[in-house]
Design a protein around this motif. Structure first.
Motif, PDB file in Angstrom:
ATOM      1  N   TYR A 153       0.881  -1.169   0.000  1.00  0.00           N
ATOM      2  CA  TYR A 153       0.000   0.000   0.000  1.00  0.00           C
ATOM      3  C   TYR A 153       0.919   1.219   0.000  1.00  0.00           C
ATOM      4  CZ  TYR A 153      -4.548  -2.156   1.172  1.00  0.00           C
ATOM      5  OH  TYR A 153      -5.732  -2.852   1.154  1.00  0.00           O
ATOM      6  N   ALA A 154       1.125   1.831  -1.140  1.00  0.00           N
ATOM      7  CA  ALA A 154       1.963   3.018  -1.225  1.00  0.00           C
ATOM      8  C   ALA A 154       1.072   4.254  -1.273  1.00  0.00           C
ATOM      9  CB  ALA A 154       2.866   2.958  -2.455  1.00  0.00           C
ATOM     10  N   GLN A 155       1.124   5.052  -0.239  1.00  0.00           N
ATOM     11  CA  GLN A 155       0.313   6.274  -0.142  1.00  0.00           C
ATOM     12  C   GLN A 155      -1.185   5.950  -0.156  1.00  0.00           C
ATOM     13  OE1 GLN A 155       2.904   8.433  -0.294  1.00  0.00           O
ATOM     14  NE2 GLN A 155       1.821  10.217   0.487  1.00  0.00           N
ATOM     15  N   ALA A 156      -1.558   4.829   0.466  1.00  0.00           N
ATOM     16  CA  ALA A 156      -2.942   4.399   0.286  1.00  0.00           C
ATOM     17  C   ALA A 156      -3.608   3.798   1.518  1.00  0.00           C
ATOM     18  CB  ALA A 156      -3.006   3.371  -0.853  1.00  0.00           C
ATOM     19  N   TRP A 157      -2.869   3.444   2.547  1.00  0.00           N
ATOM     20  CA  TRP A 157      -3.501   2.758   3.680  1.00  0.00           C
ATOM     21  C   TRP A 157      -4.524   3.637   4.389  1.00  0.00           C
ATOM     22  CZ3 TRP A 157      -4.022  -2.108   4.928  1.00  0.00           C
ATOM     23  CH2 TRP A 157      -4.390  -2.480   6.227  1.00  0.00           C
ATOM     24  N   HIS A 158      -4.340   4.950   4.353  1.00  0.00           N
ATOM     25  CA  HIS A 158      -5.295   5.841   5.012  1.00  0.00           C
ATOM     26  C   HIS A 158      -6.615   5.939   4.242  1.00  0.00           C
ATOM     27  CE1 HIS A 158      -2.625   8.145   2.362  1.00  0.00           C
ATOM     28  NE2 HIS A 158      -3.601   9.015   2.175  1.00  0.00           N
ATOM     29  N   VAL A 165       3.227  -4.474   3.325  1.00  0.00           N
ATOM     30  CA  VAL A 165       4.072  -3.294   3.463  1.00  0.00           C
ATOM     31  C   VAL A 165       3.251  -2.040   3.184  1.00  0.00           C
ATOM     32  CG1 VAL A 165       6.121  -2.078   2.645  1.00  0.00           C
ATOM     33  CG2 VAL A 165       6.139  -4.580   2.801  1.00  0.00           C
ATOM     34  N   LEU A 166       3.324  -1.098   4.090  1.00  0.00           N
ATOM     35  CA  LEU A 166       2.644   0.188   3.955  1.00  0.00           C
ATOM     36  C   LEU A 166       3.702   1.277   3.865  1.00  0.00           C
ATOM     37  CD1 LEU A 166       0.145  -0.313   6.943  1.00  0.00           C
ATOM     38  CD2 LEU A 166       0.004  -1.289   4.640  1.00  0.00           C
ATOM     39  N   LEU A 167       3.596   2.142   2.833  1.00  0.00           N
ATOM     40  CA  LEU A 167       4.582   3.200   2.634  1.00  0.00           C
ATOM     41  C   LEU A 167       3.907   4.548   2.451  1.00  0.00           C
ATOM     42  CD1 LEU A 167       5.312   0.688   0.368  1.00  0.00           C
ATOM     43  CD2 LEU A 167       7.510   1.823   0.540  1.00  0.00           C
ATOM     44  N   TRP A 168       4.620   5.612   2.864  1.00  0.00           N
ATOM     45  CA  TRP A 168       4.177   6.981   2.601  1.00  0.00           C
ATOM     46  C   TRP A 168       5.365   7.859   2.243  1.00  0.00           C
ATOM     47  CZ3 TRP A 168       1.926   4.083   6.433  1.00  0.00           C
ATOM     48  CH2 TRP A 168       0.527   4.003   6.448  1.00  0.00           C
ATOM     49  N   ASN A 169       5.220   8.642   1.183  1.00  0.00           N
ATOM     50  CA  ASN A 169       6.065   9.809   0.964  1.00  0.00           C
ATOM     51  C   ASN A 169       5.368  10.997   1.603  1.00  0.00           C
ATOM     52  OD1 ASN A 169       8.122   8.644  -0.570  1.00  0.00           O
ATOM     53  ND2 ASN A 169       7.039   8.960  -2.497  1.00  0.00           N
ATOM     54  N   GLN A 170       6.088  11.788   2.374  1.00  0.00           N
ATOM     55  CA  GLN A 170       5.443  12.947   2.979  1.00  0.00           C
ATOM     56  C   GLN A 170       6.448  14.056   3.251  1.00  0.00           C
ATOM     57  OE1 GLN A 170       3.936  10.914   6.561  1.00  0.00           O
ATOM     58  NE2 GLN A 170       5.242  12.269   7.761  1.00  0.00           N
TER      59      GLN A 170
END
Length: 262
Positions: free
Chosen positions: A120-125, A147-152
């Motif tokens: 989940y890239a930029q998507a779990w929320h 795997v959960l990822l965020w660019n911020q």
């Protein structure tokens, strides 16, 4: 400057009605989104793979396929899932070999026990965590990874924190707070990587326009946000509109193993 709302303490707790409303902002405009959103650092991709040999990955909430393409480049077969047909159309232009499914993360319709890795890239929320966790557990092989990822924006930097508030960057999370995963997963491990995104004022505005808050706002609110950004960038920070600035970013990720089925 007017008073600006503080950043959310934790976007995982977004109410369902609010989540649905904001997510609807991405039913159209996928090309604009894709043109400004950054890829993910190599280290975060390595973290996602965890040094293991994964053959099939399901990239859920794949959007326009930014991380999907990185998974393919790493040698994986990828299935891409997103509720936005417009996003998937952009993804198919970039990676036509990918099998796509227009569905939510809570109910993908894909086969049980089929994947080595789910990302989940930029998507779990954008999902209901208990339901999405259960679906991920259904799809994964035993010992497979979620795997959960965020660019911020790196809001630990004071001037970036204020920039994020003006942009109403609602996908800024606190990296020390682990996401809620279901009982089928081990305690998640985390990683954080710091980097810079090179942007001028136009880029800042385009990045803001790609966010759900802006897309779901009335024209009056959009104009106000853009004027505030121009003031902050040019007058308060003192940058020329065309000046390229290294804006501090970070990527953070969580990785958990699917427990062995009983």
């Amino acid at each position: 400057m007017p008073e600006i709302p503080a950043l959310p303490k934790r976007a995982f707790t977004m109410k369902a009605e609010r989540r649905t409303d904001l997510a609807s902002a991405y039913e159209v405009g996928a090309k604009d989104y894709d043109s400004i959103r950054p890829a993910y650092p190599r280290e975060s991709l390595e973290f996602s793979l965890a040094g293991r040999t994964a053959k099939l990955a399901i990239d859920i909430g794949c959007g326009s396929g930014i991380f999907t393409a990185q998974l393919i480049e790493a040698g994986l077969e990828v299935w891409a899932v997103d509720p936005s047909a417009d996003m998937l159309s952009v993804l198919k232009e970039r990676t036509p070999q990918v099998h796509t499914v227009c569905a939510s993360g809570e109910s993908t319709g894909l086969p049980e026990d089929s994947a080595d890795l789910i990302t989940y890239a930029q998507a779990w929320h954008w999902v209901d965590p208990p339901l999405a966790s259960a679906e991920a557990a259904r799809l994964l092989h035993d010992e497979g990874s979620l795997v959960l990822l965020w660019n911020q924006l790196d809001v630990q930097v004071p001037w970036v924190h204020r920039l994020a508030r003006i942009m109403h960057a609602g996908d800024v999370h606190r990296p020390e707070l682990a996401p809620p995963l279901g009982k089928d997963f081990s305690t998640p491990e985390s990683g954080v990587w710091h980097w810079f995104m090179k942007l001028d004022l136009h880029g800042i505005l385009e990045l803001t326009r790609s966010r759900s808050y802006y897309r779901r706002s009335k024209e009056e609110t959009r104009t106000k946000v853009e004027n505030n950004l121009r003031w902050y960038w040019c007058e308060h920070l003192g940058y020329a509109a065309e000046q390229i600035v290294e804006v501090p970013y970070l990527t953070h990720a969580w990785r958990a193993r699917r427990r062995v089925r009983r």
